[in-house]
Write an enzyme that holds these catalytic residues in place. Structure first.
Site, mmCIF file in Angstrom:
data_model
loop_
_atom_site.group_PDB
_atom_site.id
_atom_site.type_symbol
_atom_site.label_atom_id
_atom_site.label_comp_id
_atom_site.label_asym_id
_atom_site.label_seq_id
_atom_site.Cartn_x
_atom_site.Cartn_y
_atom_site.Cartn_z
ATOM 1 N N TYR A 52 0.794 -1.233 0.000
ATOM 2 C CA TYR A 52 0.000 0.000 0.000
ATOM 3 C C TYR A 52 0.827 1.284 0.000
ATOM 4 O O TYR A 52 0.251 2.371 0.038
ATOM 5 C CB TYR A 52 -0.934 0.000 1.218
ATOM 6 N N ASN A 81 -12.980 4.341 -2.521
ATOM 7 C CA ASN A 81 -12.164 3.151 -2.303
ATOM 8 C C ASN A 81 -12.927 2.337 -1.262
ATOM 9 O O ASN A 81 -12.836 2.630 -0.055
ATOM 10 C CB ASN A 81 -10.760 3.491 -1.801
ATOM 11 N N ASP A 109 -25.649 -1.652 -3.855
ATOM 12 C CA ASP A 109 -27.016 -1.162 -4.058
ATOM 13 C C ASP A 109 -27.096 0.351 -3.854
ATOM 14 O O ASP A 109 -27.797 1.044 -4.596
ATOM 15 C CB ASP A 109 -27.989 -1.864 -3.099
ATOM 16 N N HIS A 117 -8.573 1.560 -6.176
ATOM 17 C CA HIS A 117 -7.829 0.686 -5.260
ATOM 18 C C HIS A 117 -6.364 1.061 -5.356
ATOM 19 O O HIS A 117 -5.830 1.232 -6.467
ATOM 20 C CB HIS A 117 -8.008 -0.787 -5.617
HETATM 21 O O1 CA2 Z 1 -5.783 -1.645 -2.683
HETATM 22 C C1 CA2 Z 1 -6.746 -1.120 -2.115
HETATM 23 O O2 CA2 Z 1 -6.934 0.091 -2.078
HETATM 24 C C2 CA2 Z 1 -7.739 -2.011 -1.346
HETATM 25 O O3 CA2 Z 1 -9.030 -1.445 -1.488
HETATM 26 C C3 CA2 Z 1 -7.300 -1.989 0.110
HETATM 27 C C4 CA2 Z 1 -8.116 -2.918 1.008
HETATM 28 C C5 CA2 Z 1 -8.191 -4.330 0.397
HETATM 29 O O4 CA2 Z 1 -9.085 -5.123 1.166
HETATM 30 C C6 CA2 Z 1 -8.663 -4.317 -1.041
HETATM 31 O O5 CA2 Z 1 -8.622 -5.629 -1.537
HETATM 32 C C7 CA2 Z 1 -7.771 -3.425 -1.896
HETATM 33 C C8 CA2 Z 1 -7.480 -3.023 2.397
HETATM 34 C C9 CA2 Z 1 -7.265 -1.729 3.091
HETATM 35 C C10 CA2 Z 1 -6.457 -1.972 4.329
HETATM 36 O O6 CA2 Z 1 -5.274 -1.199 4.256
HETATM 37 C C11 CA2 Z 1 -4.326 -1.351 5.229
HETATM 38 C C12 CA2 Z 1 -3.146 -0.680 5.008
HETATM 39 C C13 CA2 Z 1 -2.137 -0.752 5.924
HETATM 40 C C14 CA2 Z 1 -2.297 -1.506 7.063
HETATM 41 C C15 CA2 Z 1 -3.477 -2.174 7.278
HETATM 42 C C16 CA2 Z 1 -4.484 -2.092 6.352
#
Ligand code: CA2
Length: 143
Positions: free
Chosen positions: A23, A74, A87, A100
């Site tokens: 991320y 997001n 929905d 994302h």
């Molecule tokens: O890539 C993305 O933006 C997601 O929406 C992020 C979600 C994931 O479930 C999707 O599949 C893709 C997860 C967000 C959680 O982000 C964190 C970042 C750092 C530490 C913990 C969670």
């Protein structure tokens, strides 16, 4: 001035604290600042939200449908699971773009589909925080 709402789903408040290889190292506040800067260049009025609660996200989608001209979302994990959030998106008439940070198609199979993706104009995935900026540019052209 046109009103744009950016909605961020569960756990995105944890950005920058772990999994930087997936991320990036920016926090959600860093991303909010980038978006506010871009919105001002594009002469857009921006509201930026994050919640871990499905109902709160749904209420913000409904509110955006009434008061905004465009929505960027997001949905995080709820994108893969929430028919209710889909929905809510289907019920609004303004354009919506899904973002994302990671490339969901390079990851586990359960991340390859989103319910929310069925209800939006398009999806930007895998560009990190730049995805939000690209979404704002796309939105500015759409509205
Ligand atoms: O890539 C993305 O933006 C997601 O929406 C992020 C979600 C994931 O479930 C999707 O599949 C893709 C997860 C967000 C959680 O982000 C964190 C970042 C750092 C530490 C913990 C969670």
């Amino acid at each position: 001035m046109k009103n744009i709402v950016i909605i961020n789903g569960p756990n995105l408040n944890m950005l920058g604290t772990r999994e930087p290889e997936i991320y990036g190292s920016e926090t959600l506040t860093d991303i909010q600042k980038l978006c506010e800067k871009k919105a001002s260049v594009l002469s857009l009025n921006l509201k930026f939200h994050q919640s871990n609660l499905e109902g709160e996200l749904i209420s913000w989608v409904q509110e955006a449908g009434k008061n905004a001209q465009g929505l960027i979302i997001n949905p995080a994990g709820f994108g893969h699971s929430s028919v209710a959030l889909m929905d809510a998106l289907l019920a609004i008439k303004i354009p919506a773009i899904e973002v994302h940070i990671s490339n969901i198609y390079k990851r586990e199979e359960f991340r390859h589909q989103t319910y929310t993706g069925r209800a939006v104009k398009g999806i930007i995935t895998g560009f990190g925080s730049l995805g939000y900026i690209l979404a704002l540019e796309a939105m500015a052209s759409l509205i």
